[in-house]
Design a protein around this motif. Structure first.
Motif, PDB file in Angstrom:
ATOM      1  N   MET A 352      11.786   5.689   1.359  1.00  0.00           N
ATOM      2  CA  MET A 352      10.649   5.907   2.253  1.00  0.00           C
ATOM      3  C   MET A 352       9.332   5.581   1.545  1.00  0.00           C
ATOM      4  SD  MET A 352      10.593   6.610   5.450  1.00  0.00           S
ATOM      5  CE  MET A 352      12.190   7.411   5.670  1.00  0.00           C
ATOM      6  N   SER A 353       9.271   5.873   0.271  1.00  0.00           N
ATOM      7  CA  SER A 353       8.073   5.568  -0.514  1.00  0.00           C
ATOM      8  C   SER A 353       7.849   4.052  -0.577  1.00  0.00           C
ATOM      9  CB  SER A 353       8.218   6.132  -1.928  1.00  0.00           C
ATOM     10  OG  SER A 353       7.111   5.781  -2.726  1.00  0.00           O
ATOM     11  N   LYS A 354       8.917   3.315  -0.791  1.00  0.00           N
ATOM     12  CA  LYS A 354       8.810   1.851  -0.846  1.00  0.00           C
ATOM     13  C   LYS A 354       8.347   1.311   0.501  1.00  0.00           C
ATOM     14  CE  LYS A 354      11.554  -2.321  -1.646  1.00  0.00           C
ATOM     15  NZ  LYS A 354      12.907  -2.871  -1.930  1.00  0.00           N
ATOM     16  N   ARG A 355       8.909   1.847   1.566  1.00  0.00           N
ATOM     17  CA  ARG A 355       8.530   1.403   2.900  1.00  0.00           C
ATOM     18  C   ARG A 355       7.061   1.699   3.168  1.00  0.00           C
ATOM     19  NH1 ARG A 355      10.857   3.847   8.598  1.00  0.00           N
ATOM     20  NH2 ARG A 355       9.716   2.452   9.987  1.00  0.00           N
ATOM     21  N   ARG A 356       6.612   2.895   2.789  1.00  0.00           N
ATOM     22  CA  ARG A 356       5.209   3.251   3.010  1.00  0.00           C
ATOM     23  C   ARG A 356       4.286   2.333   2.236  1.00  0.00           C
ATOM     24  NH1 ARG A 356       3.264   9.314   1.920  1.00  0.00           N
ATOM     25  NH2 ARG A 356       4.864   9.648   3.534  1.00  0.00           N
ATOM     26  N   SER A 357       4.644   2.042   1.005  1.00  0.00           N
ATOM     27  CA  SER A 357       3.826   1.161   0.183  1.00  0.00           C
ATOM     28  C   SER A 357       3.667  -0.213   0.828  1.00  0.00           C
ATOM     29  CB  SER A 357       4.455   1.023  -1.202  1.00  0.00           C
ATOM     30  OG  SER A 357       3.697   0.152  -2.010  1.00  0.00           O
ATOM     31  N   GLU A 358       4.747  -0.739   1.378  1.00  0.00           N
ATOM     32  CA  GLU A 358       4.695  -2.049   2.031  1.00  0.00           C
ATOM     33  C   GLU A 358       3.792  -2.008   3.267  1.00  0.00           C
ATOM     34  OE1 GLU A 358       8.811  -2.686   2.771  1.00  0.00           O
ATOM     35  OE2 GLU A 358       9.244  -3.440   0.755  1.00  0.00           O
ATOM     36  N   ILE A 359       3.912  -0.946   4.043  1.00  0.00           N
ATOM     37  CA  ILE A 359       3.085  -0.818   5.252  1.00  0.00           C
ATOM     38  C   ILE A 359       1.615  -0.673   4.882  1.00  0.00           C
ATOM     39  CG2 ILE A 359       2.601   0.620   7.281  1.00  0.00           C
ATOM     40  CD1 ILE A 359       5.608   1.390   7.251  1.00  0.00           C
ATOM     41  N   ARG A 360       1.348   0.110   3.856  1.00  0.00           N
ATOM     42  CA  ARG A 360      -0.038   0.290   3.413  1.00  0.00           C
ATOM     43  C   ARG A 360      -0.651  -1.033   2.960  1.00  0.00           C
ATOM     44  NH1 ARG A 360      -0.556   5.811  -0.235  1.00  0.00           N
ATOM     45  NH2 ARG A 360      -1.210   7.176   1.489  1.00  0.00           N
ATOM     46  N   GLN A 361       0.112  -1.824   2.264  1.00  0.00           N
ATOM     47  CA  GLN A 361      -0.392  -3.124   1.817  1.00  0.00           C
ATOM     48  C   GLN A 361      -0.728  -4.015   3.004  1.00  0.00           C
ATOM     49  OE1 GLN A 361       2.324  -4.892  -1.028  1.00  0.00           O
ATOM     50  NE2 GLN A 361       2.415  -3.035  -2.257  1.00  0.00           N
ATOM     51  N   ARG A 362       0.102  -3.982   4.030  1.00  0.00           N
ATOM     52  CA  ARG A 362      -0.164  -4.779   5.227  1.00  0.00           C
ATOM     53  C   ARG A 362      -1.409  -4.266   5.959  1.00  0.00           C
ATOM     54  NH1 ARG A 362       5.306  -4.603   8.450  1.00  0.00           N
ATOM     55  NH2 ARG A 362       4.120  -5.938   9.919  1.00  0.00           N
ATOM     56  N   ILE A 363      -1.548  -2.937   6.030  1.00  0.00           N
ATOM     57  CA  ILE A 363      -2.746  -2.362   6.663  1.00  0.00           C
ATOM     58  C   ILE A 363      -3.990  -2.765   5.897  1.00  0.00           C
ATOM     59  CG2 ILE A 363      -3.973  -0.211   7.157  1.00  0.00           C
ATOM     60  CD1 ILE A 363      -1.267   1.075   7.778  1.00  0.00           C
ATOM     61  N   ALA A 364      -3.928  -2.699   4.562  1.00  0.00           N
ATOM     62  CA  ALA A 364      -5.086  -3.059   3.735  1.00  0.00           C
ATOM     63  C   ALA A 364      -5.496  -4.512   3.969  1.00  0.00           C
ATOM     64  CB  ALA A 364      -4.764  -2.817   2.266  1.00  0.00           C
ATOM     65  N   LYS A 365      -4.513  -5.390   4.076  1.00  0.00           N
ATOM     66  CA  LYS A 365      -4.800  -6.817   4.283  1.00  0.00           C
ATOM     67  C   LYS A 365      -5.469  -7.046   5.635  1.00  0.00           C
ATOM     68  CE  LYS A 365      -2.492 -11.348   4.374  1.00  0.00           C
ATOM     69  NZ  LYS A 365      -2.931 -11.737   5.720  1.00  0.00           N
ATOM     70  N   VAL A 366      -4.896  -6.468   6.698  1.00  0.00           N
ATOM     71  CA  VAL A 366      -5.452  -6.670   8.033  1.00  0.00           C
ATOM     72  C   VAL A 366      -6.802  -5.965   8.169  1.00  0.00           C
ATOM     73  CG1 VAL A 366      -5.046  -6.390  10.507  1.00  0.00           C
ATOM     74  CG2 VAL A 366      -3.130  -6.870   8.991  1.00  0.00           C
ATOM     75  N   SER A 367      -6.957  -4.802   7.509  1.00  0.00           N
ATOM     76  CA  SER A 367      -8.221  -4.070   7.565  1.00  0.00           C
ATOM     77  C   SER A 367      -9.345  -4.858   6.898  1.00  0.00           C
ATOM     78  CB  SER A 367      -8.079  -2.696   6.905  1.00  0.00           C
ATOM     79  OG  SER A 367      -7.192  -1.875   7.627  1.00  0.00           O
ATOM     80  N   LYS A 368      -9.007  -5.578   5.845  1.00  0.00           N
ATOM     81  CA  LYS A 368     -10.012  -6.414   5.185  1.00  0.00           C
ATOM     82  C   LYS A 368     -10.460  -7.526   6.127  1.00  0.00           C
ATOM     83  CE  LYS A 368     -10.850  -9.204   1.049  1.00  0.00           C
ATOM     84  NZ  LYS A 368     -10.266  -9.735  -0.218  1.00  0.00           N
ATOM     85  N   GLU A 369      -9.506  -8.131   6.841  1.00  0.00           N
ATOM     86  CA  GLU A 369      -9.841  -9.170   7.810  1.00  0.00           C
ATOM     87  C   GLU A 369     -10.705  -8.585   8.923  1.00  0.00           C
ATOM     88  OE1 GLU A 369      -6.065 -10.579   9.111  1.00  0.00           O
ATOM     89  OE2 GLU A 369      -5.539 -11.526   7.188  1.00  0.00           O
ATOM     90  N   ARG A 370     -10.360  -7.368   9.338  1.00  0.00           N
ATOM     91  CA  ARG A 370     -11.139  -6.710  10.392  1.00  0.00           C
ATOM     92  C   ARG A 370     -12.567  -6.456   9.936  1.00  0.00           C
ATOM     93  NH1 ARG A 370     -12.926  -1.733  12.014  1.00  0.00           N
ATOM     94  NH2 ARG A 370     -12.912  -1.364  14.286  1.00  0.00           N
ATOM     95  N   ALA A 371     -12.726  -5.985   8.702  1.00  0.00           N
ATOM     96  CA  ALA A 371     -14.061  -5.688   8.175  1.00  0.00           C
ATOM     97  C   ALA A 371     -14.926  -6.943   8.135  1.00  0.00           C
ATOM     98  CB  ALA A 371     -13.948  -5.074   6.783  1.00  0.00           C
ATOM     99  N   GLU A 372     -14.343  -8.060   7.762  1.00  0.00           N
ATOM    100  CA  GLU A 372     -15.095  -9.321   7.728  1.00  0.00           C
ATOM    101  C   GLU A 372     -15.522  -9.736   9.132  1.00  0.00           C
ATOM    102  OE1 GLU A 372     -12.334 -11.883   5.789  1.00  0.00           O
ATOM    103  OE2 GLU A 372     -12.735 -11.074   3.776  1.00  0.00           O
TER     104      GLU A 372
END
Length: 411
Positions: A352-372
Motif C-alpha cells: 500500500m505504501s508503494k501504491r501511495r507513493s506512485e499516486i502521490r508522484q502522479r498528483i505532484a506532476k499534474v499539480s505542477k502542470e495545473r499551477a503553471e
C-alpha cells in the motif's frame, strides 16, 4: 602612567555590552545564526570589527519541528478573514512541505484559536482554543470550517498570552515556532499588556507575526506593527474581504480521480469509532475544500510531505517506525488485515505504501502542470495580484522565516 577611564568611555562600553546581550538573547531564542559587531570607542573614532560568529548547531533530532498557532478574530466584521483561512489552508500547508532541515521534512503541528467572539465567555476574555497543536491537518480544517462570527471585544495581548501558556510548544532548539494573529481592532485592547505578551513570546523562541485586516497605517497606529517588532515577527496588512480567485483548470478532473485512489491507500487503525471518524473526516475535508473552490490545492497538499497521519494510518506509521505494526492489537487493525499473519501484514502495508507513493508522484506532476496553467490565467484576471489575502501573507512570511530558522525551502 596610569590610564584614566573617562565616564563617557565607561558608559559606551556598558552600552555595547547591553546591546550584545539583547541581540544575542533574541537571536538564540529564534535559533538563528548571528554575527556580532562591537563598536570600540577610541580617542579618534569608532572602529567596527567582527569578533564572533555563533554557528547554528546542526539538527540532531529524529525530525525537525514546526509549530504554528493561528489566532483569528471571529468578531462580526471578520467573515471574509475566516473564509480566506478556510479556502487557503492547504496552500499554506504546501509551503511547509517544501521545507527541509538536514535533508528531513519537518513535523508540522498547527493550532487554531479564535478571539473577539461574544458567543464565547466574557470571563475567559472571549477566547477559545479551537484545536491544540496537532499534526492532524484534517482536524485543523474541520475546526476552521466550524468557525462562525459574532461580537465583539478583541484582546490581542490576552490571546497571545493564553496561546503561549496552553500549547505544548516544541522544545527542539532548531524548531520554527510562530504565532500568526489576524484582526482589525487596536492591538492594545484588553487588560493583558500586548508588549509583555510579545516579549514573553520571543523569550520563549516564538515569533509573533501580526496581520492587520485593513489599512496599513491604521494597523500601525493601532500598534499591530509594534507588536510584531517586539516579537521579531512581520507586520502585514490584508484586505479580508477580497475574494480568493478560483479558476477551473483542465487538470482538475485528473487530480480528483487520483485523490480517490489516494484515499484508498489509507489504512486507519485504532478503536472502531476512531477508524471510522478518521476516514469520514478525510472525506469531509475533501468535500469542504471542494465547496470552497480549493479541492485541487488540498489534494496537492495531501500528496506532499507535510500531510502525515502517524499514529492514525498504518502506512505513515510504518514509514516512521517499522516496529509500530507489531505493537498494534489485531482488533485495532482494519478488518481486511485481522486474519493476516504478521508477515502478511507487513507485506500488505509495504504494498500500500508503494501504491501511495506512485499516486502521490502522479498528483505532484499534474499539480505542477495545473499551477503553471493557473498562473497564466491569473495574469489576465484584473485585480488578482492586488492586495494580499490571508494565505498570501502567511505563505510569504513563512518561507522567509523558515529560511532564517535554518531550513531550506525548495518548491
Amino acid at each position: 602612567m596610569k590610564r584614566i577611564i573617562k565616564p563617557s568611555m565607561l558608559f559606551a562600553w556598558m552600552l555595547a555590552l547591553a546591546s550584545w546581550l539583547t541581540i544575542g538573547a533574541g537571536c538564540l531564542a529564534m535559533g538563528q545564526s548571528i554575527t556580532i559587531k562591537v563598536v570600540k570607542p577610541s580617542d579618534s573614532d569608532k572602529k567596527t570589527e567582527e569578533v564572533k560568529e555563533d554557528v547554528k548547531p546542526a539538527f540532531s533530532g529524529k525530525r525537525p519541528a514546526v509549530d504554528v498557532a493561528i489566532l483569528l478574530d471571529t468578531s462580526n466584521s471578520m467573515d471574509g478573514l475566516i473564509s480566506q483561512a478556510k479556502t487557503q489552508l492547504w496552500k499554506m500547508v504546501q509551503k511547509f512541505a517544501e521545507a527541509r532541515q538536514s535533508g528531513k521534512t519537518p513535523i508540522l503541528r498547527v493550532s487554531v484559536f479564535e478571539y473577539g467572539n461574544t458567543n464565547l465567555p466574557a470571563s475567559e476574555g472571549y477566547i477559545r482554543q479551537v484545536v491544540p497543536l496537532t499534526d492532524d491537518l484534517d482536524k485543523v480544517s474541520e475546526a476552521l470550517f466550524a468557525l462562525t462570527t459574532n461580537g465583539g471585544d478583541e484582546y490581542c495581548g490576552m490571546v497571545i498570552a493564553e496561546c503561549l501558556k496552553r500549547l505544548d510548544w516544541s522544545g527542539e532548539p532548531n524548531a520554527y515556532k510562530a504565532i500568526f494573529i489576524a484582526g482589525n481592532e487596536p492591538f492594545t485592547q484588553g487588560e493583558t499588556n500586548y508588549e509583555e505578551a510579545c516579549r514573553t513570546a520571543i523569550d520563549q523562541g516564538v515569533v509573533v507575526n501580526t496581520i492587520h485586516c485593513g489599512n496599513y497605517d491604521t494597523g500601525v497606529s493601532g500598534k499591530w506593527k509594534h507588536g510584531a517588532e517586539i516579537a521579531e515577527g512581520e507586520y502585514l496588512n490584508i484586505d479580508q474581504d477580497k475574494k480568493v480567485v478560483t479558476i477551473k483548470c483542465p487538470q482538475d478532473g485528473i487530480i480528483i480521480e487520483l485523490n480517490e485512489q489516494l484515499n484508498e491507500t489509507y489504512l486507519w487503525f485504532g478503536a472502531t469509532n476512531e477508524r471510522r471518524l478518521y476516514e469520514q473526516n478525510q472525506a469531509k475535508q475533501d468535500s469542504n475544500a471542494g465547496m470552497a473552490g480549493g479541492l485541487s490545492v488540498r489534494i496537492a497538499a495531501k500528496a506532499g510531505a507535510a500531510y502525515r497521519n502517524v499514529g492514525r494510518d498504518l502506512v505513515d506509521s510504518y514509514a516512521e517506525d517499522p516496529n509500530s505494526l507489531a505493537k498494534i492489537p489485531a482488533e485495532q487493525l482494519p478488518a481486511s488485515m485481522r486474519d493476516m499473519n504478521p508477515q502478511q501484514r507487513v507485506e500488505y502495508v509495504r504494498e500500500m505504501s508503494k501504491r501511495r507513493s506512485e499516486i502521490r508522484q502522479r498528483i505532484a506532476k499534474v499539480s505542477k502542470e495545473r499551477a503553471e496553467y493557473l498562473n497564466d490565467q491569473l495574469a489576465n484576471v484584473p485585480g488578482a495580484s492586488d492586495e494580499a489575502t490571508f494565505g498570501d501573507a502567511f505563505s510569504q512570511t513563512v518561507e522567509k522565516q523558515l529560511i532564517e530558522s535554518g531550513f531550506k525551502v525548495e518548491p
